[in-house]
Design a protein around this motif. Sequence first.
Motif, mmCIF file in Angstrom:
data_model
loop_
_atom_site.group_PDB
_atom_site.id
_atom_site.type_symbol
_atom_site.label_atom_id
_atom_site.label_comp_id
_atom_site.label_asym_id
_atom_site.label_seq_id
_atom_site.Cartn_x
_atom_site.Cartn_y
_atom_site.Cartn_z
ATOM 1 N N VAL A 178 1.132 -1.116 -0.050
ATOM 2 C CA VAL A 178 -0.326 0.048 -0.103
ATOM 3 C C VAL A 178 0.493 1.077 0.052
ATOM 4 O O VAL A 178 0.643 2.597 0.434
ATOM 5 C CB VAL A 178 -0.836 0.236 0.921
ATOM 6 C CG1 VAL A 178 -1.718 -1.121 1.258
ATOM 7 C CG2 VAL A 178 0.050 -0.141 2.896
ATOM 8 N N ASP A 204 -0.627 4.089 -1.811
ATOM 9 C CA ASP A 204 -2.427 4.836 -1.211
ATOM 10 C C ASP A 204 -2.082 5.548 -1.369
ATOM 11 O O ASP A 204 -1.294 6.131 -0.302
ATOM 12 C CB ASP A 204 -2.455 3.536 -0.373
ATOM 13 C CG ASP A 204 -3.188 2.790 -0.845
ATOM 14 O OD1 ASP A 204 -2.659 2.152 -2.135
ATOM 15 O OD2 ASP A 204 -3.589 2.006 0.105
ATOM 16 N N ARG A 229 -8.503 5.142 7.292
ATOM 17 C CA ARG A 229 -7.685 4.105 5.744
ATOM 18 C C ARG A 229 -8.495 4.823 4.298
ATOM 19 O O ARG A 229 -9.234 4.062 4.088
ATOM 20 C CB ARG A 229 -7.068 2.748 5.816
ATOM 21 C CG ARG A 229 -6.041 2.666 6.927
ATOM 22 C CD ARG A 229 -5.636 1.523 6.847
ATOM 23 N NE ARG A 229 -6.553 0.697 7.258
ATOM 24 C CZ ARG A 229 -6.986 -0.715 6.683
ATOM 25 N NH1 ARG A 229 -5.427 -1.582 6.464
ATOM 26 N NH2 ARG A 229 -7.292 -1.477 7.853
ATOM 27 N N SER A 285 -9.799 1.860 2.177
ATOM 28 C CA SER A 285 -9.771 0.788 1.955
ATOM 29 C C SER A 285 -10.776 -0.594 1.790
ATOM 30 O O SER A 285 -12.032 -0.367 2.306
ATOM 31 C CB SER A 285 -9.114 0.620 4.067
ATOM 32 O OG SER A 285 -9.327 -0.575 4.980
#
Length: 166
Positions: free
Chosen positions: A80, A83, A159, A162
């Motif tokens: 991630v 991200d 997050r 997510s």
Amino acid sequence: MTKLLLSLHVLAAILAVGPIAVAASIFPRAARELLAAGEGARKGRGAGAAALLHRVCKGYAVFGVAVPVFGMATGAQLGVLTDAWLVASLILTTLAAVLLGAVVLPSQARMLGAAGIGLDEGESVPEISDPRAAAARLAMVTGVFNLLWAVVVVLMIVRPGSTTGA
């Protein structure tokens, strides 16, 4: 391995950032009182408390480097690193680190120096014309530092994007 890295990341965050946040928040008041007390306070409890708070901030700042290191290692394991929430967290962490290293710690040292504490032999005493204003500025910057970390914590929990449903 991911669970170990994540555990180390969270432990480092709690054990490093927590003490810095608390000590840095208490320091401005301790330093203001120390500077207001004048010459006789250099050897009193106030001097020791302010110096200790500064040492806590400096020492734990070094240990705090482990937080983004373990965080990036965990992010790499999870795939991630690119991200948006992690990139934003890294940017905010960098801003918090710069604020701590470039403003908070030097301001603390300057305030201690103005009280005659922690100066090297022959070093000049910095002049602080208004201790209350200096303490207020330091408290404000420390608040911003703490706010940056609070936003990072929220990003780590929420997050955005997510798929865990959190």
